[in-house]
Scaffold this active site. Sequence first.
Site, PDB file in Angstrom:
ATOM      1  N   GLN A  12       0.834  -1.205   0.000  1.00 63.75           N
ATOM      2  CA  GLN A  12       0.000   0.000   0.000  1.00 63.75           C
ATOM      3  C   GLN A  12       0.866   1.250   0.000  1.00 63.75           C
ATOM      4  O   GLN A  12       1.683   1.443   0.896  1.00 63.75           O
ATOM      5  CB  GLN A  12      -0.903  -0.012   1.235  1.00 63.75           C
ATOM      6  CG  GLN A  12      -1.698   1.266   1.448  1.00 63.75           C
ATOM      7  CD  GLN A  12      -2.578   1.190   2.689  1.00 63.75           C
ATOM      8  OE1 GLN A  12      -3.458   0.359   2.786  1.00 63.75           O
ATOM      9  NE2 GLN A  12      -2.306   2.061   3.647  1.00 63.75           N
ATOM     10  N   GLU A  15     -12.280  -3.323   6.018  1.00 65.01           N
ATOM     11  CA  GLU A  15     -11.779  -4.210   7.063  1.00 65.01           C
ATOM     12  C   GLU A  15     -12.037  -3.559   8.409  1.00 65.01           C
ATOM     13  O   GLU A  15     -11.165  -2.925   8.998  1.00 65.01           O
ATOM     14  CB  GLU A  15     -10.294  -4.500   6.847  1.00 65.01           C
ATOM     15  CG  GLU A  15     -10.050  -5.606   5.866  1.00 65.01           C
ATOM     16  CD  GLU A  15     -10.738  -6.903   6.267  1.00 65.01           C
ATOM     17  OE1 GLU A  15     -10.528  -7.394   7.385  1.00 65.01           O
ATOM     18  OE2 GLU A  15     -11.516  -7.430   5.463  1.00 65.01           O
TER      19      GLU A  15
END
Length: 993
Positions: free
Chosen positions: A336, A453
């Site tokens: 990321q 998430e």
Amino acid sequence: MTFEQILYRVSDGVATITLNRPERLNAWTDRMECEVFAAMRAAADDPAVRLIVLTGAGRGFCAGADMDDLTDKSDQGATSLPNSPPPVFDPTSRPDFQTRYSYFPSVPKPILAAINGPCAGLGLIMALYCDLRFSSDQAVFTTALSRRGLIAEHGIGWLLPTQIGLSATLDLLLSSRRVEAVEALKLGLVDRLCAPDELIATVQAYAGELATMVSPRSAEEFRAEVRAFLAANLPSDMARRNRTAVHQTKADAQAWIAVLARQGWSVPSWPDAFGGPGWTPLEAYIFEEESMRAGAPWLNIQGVFLMGPVLQAFGTEAQRQRYLPPIVDGTEFWSQGFSEPNAGSDLASLRTRAVRDGDDYVIDGQKIWTTGAMDANMLFCLVRTDNAAAHAGISFLLVPTNAPGVTVRPIQSLDENESLCEVFFEAVRVPADNLVGREGQGWEIARFLLAHERISGADLPRNKRNFDVLLDIAAAERIGTGRLIDDPVYAGRIASLEVDLLALEASIVDIVTDHKRYEHLPVASLVKLHGSELMQALLKLEVDALGSYAAAYYPAHGGTTSDGAVTPGPDHAADVTAEYMYRRGATIYGGSNEIQKNVVAKTLFAMAGPAAQSLPNGDLGLLADSVDQFVGRRYTADHRRAVIAGGRDAQRAAWTQMADLGWLAAALPEEACGLGGGIRAAAVIAERIGRGLVLEPYVGCAVLAGTLIEHTAQGERRADLLAGLVSGTAVIGVAHDEVGARGRRDHVEALATPTGAGWTLNGRKIMVLGGAACDLLLVSARTGGNGAGRDGISLFLVDPTTPGVTLQPYRTVDQRLAMDVVLDAVQVSSDALIGGAGAALDGLDAAYDHATVALCAESLGAMERAFWIARDYLVTRSQFGTRLSEFQVLRHRLVDMYVELEMARAILGRAVSAIEALDGRDRRLLVAATKARVGRAGHFVGAQAIQLHGGIGMTEEYIVGQYFKRLHVADALFGNTHFHTAQRAAALAERAA
């Protein structure tokens, strides 16, 4: 099998069976019947399927039996079909309808009917077999040719009355009239009406929601399946390396993903449509937990849990086909690229630019803290494609790490290993097709990614693994000649964190099984706050357990260092200090805890009040409304002062009203003069009593006394006592606690000596709730054993006016009635003994366990009210010309209070759900964890509520101080936080033996 007359599709846990003869309004044939049964069997046997939807293609549901099909088969005869449907199509099989369709209720999964048009005859029967029926408001219903004497009713005569009653059934059977959808809803033929163009979407949405809550197997059955798989497939050397590894190797991760991919488990949170197993969120969590505890390498988090869902939601079909399969099989790892040197949590300040140049984007800039970038094949990055302010010009771009101009530089972290990286982009060209979504949509996608998430920030599986490691170390390490785990101070510290871990786990389970309650709360931030701080506390105890060896350097995975130095100390010390050092970042990465508190505070100040509670059934909802109305109407400040001044008489008057409303009977089973609500009903009442600071002794004289009578008394005595209790004519107090007990229920020094035809009682009892309002006392005394053994404790019914009984009344600090009772040669008859002599402790345990959970519910109500009073005060009060709600330190303190409140709520919810299924030691330990965690939270929330109010919080007449007092009293009763934490510590020492 190949289906010709139905369509069968499985998606996200829902199997949809569509009758597919639209040209005949889906009229029923033998082949359709066999195909439906085969599809039903496939859905029943498929572990990914949670429920079944049955509908029709075109403009009809099912117009009944196809007359041509019946005519064609009339001369062929019929053979019997097995009770369960055949696995393949058999056109010669036509048993009687009732036998065939008894299969519907045998399917162990819910079946929903989506009735989109005419529903007649056999179609109506099939719909009636479904568990829930959604209907278009244009649908029509008829029993078709079921007029008496025309054709056999095929079971509709016995099935319809169960749904709509006998009278309506006769009307429909004899007339065969058309029933419009609105009337069908009134009759009970359908459960819900929808507009025609909304029917399928409504049913799918409901089915999807239900599928997340319904599982064809229990959580424990699924856990056992995962454990068996791990035991059979996880290499032991890999498990040893990764059980404590701070950083796993890519080789281990890829080898393990290959194993999982063959099983179809490598992307546990993905729906089956994208290659996942289609598990519920709870099952996906269980898999992650069991894998972590077994020592399995963890999956590529950025690919599986972040990039995968983004592509599924925002990616093009070409992007999904290109990038999802390599995530599934583990051949492509992701990292990321969000943070930058001057844009950590403040992503609006990022400067990495991507400029469109023909069919490419050209990227220049720098990313930092890109975890695992040195092992990644791909980066997903936020880049600025426009000069628009803040988030408006940010886009989401996919970048290969091997693209020319990409430089990855690993950064050594405090544990002297590498996982974090800097990434530099110098004129990096990537195809425009690598843009996910549209230009300027990057921030929206990033928010989706971070919210998707919701529980990962809690790192619960890792926390549970670290707790297991902590226990192993504490059992192995020595203190003097004994084990460290047996040291009461150290064991108490472990137990306190174990209770926190149980609360966090309960919260996570709540979130994944009851997402509606949390849909407007920033749960990702809430659980990250608690989980990250818990992780650091667990690791601190691990290094503390190592003693002097905590100061030593431990090379990764053991062995020797480059200069030949050995690994010092015991084997269990490997990786402990390194993990402790590395996880100092737990409260920083993923958005620092200070940023998370800002997120939560923003939500809290925007909320109108507490989030709506989820109650398991309508009866509890009605009870909750009833208590809310009563408390809201009666317990004004003036009324409360009047009750305090009125003492016994005022409380008895209110007690009678509670009895009339059914509160005193609510929790007791029906066979014991109750309403059958159990501990759930008691918790609903007690929580609202806590909110309203109700003075009457509900927990002590309804829950405690009622449960004690239920578990110890017998026959007419039991019936009479409970009848008096639930009617409010008898207030019954429990006289069990003694000065030296301090929470221990087996500490009873009061004596009962047999004398003639009765007993003589001597002793002293303290803190009898209800005080002078009590008409009768249930008194524990020893008829055998010593002062601290489980055997020999008996229970007696004593009239407080009996000679030798001295009552010493007083009030608690929250203005409730209590008393001590002195028994001096008190003579009672033989029938004063309740239950068997010497056998009362099990009943006392059950009663105190249930009452303790109810007391925790009362505390929850009080701390919730204290929290919202404090929140409102910060909103309305100004200091130095600025509202208190604008001071960051006060906003963060409020968030800390809310985290404590939510952890208390979660562990209480687990206790309420589980206590009635447990007994003995398991029940006592669950109650101990609940009381310890709620007591600690109550003290914190109450004390901080006063702190946030400043001087006004310290005044007697201001209400927030009264909530602090109520929480203080609740912690002191039935064993305080220290006592219950010690119970958990003792159990941990036994577990580590």
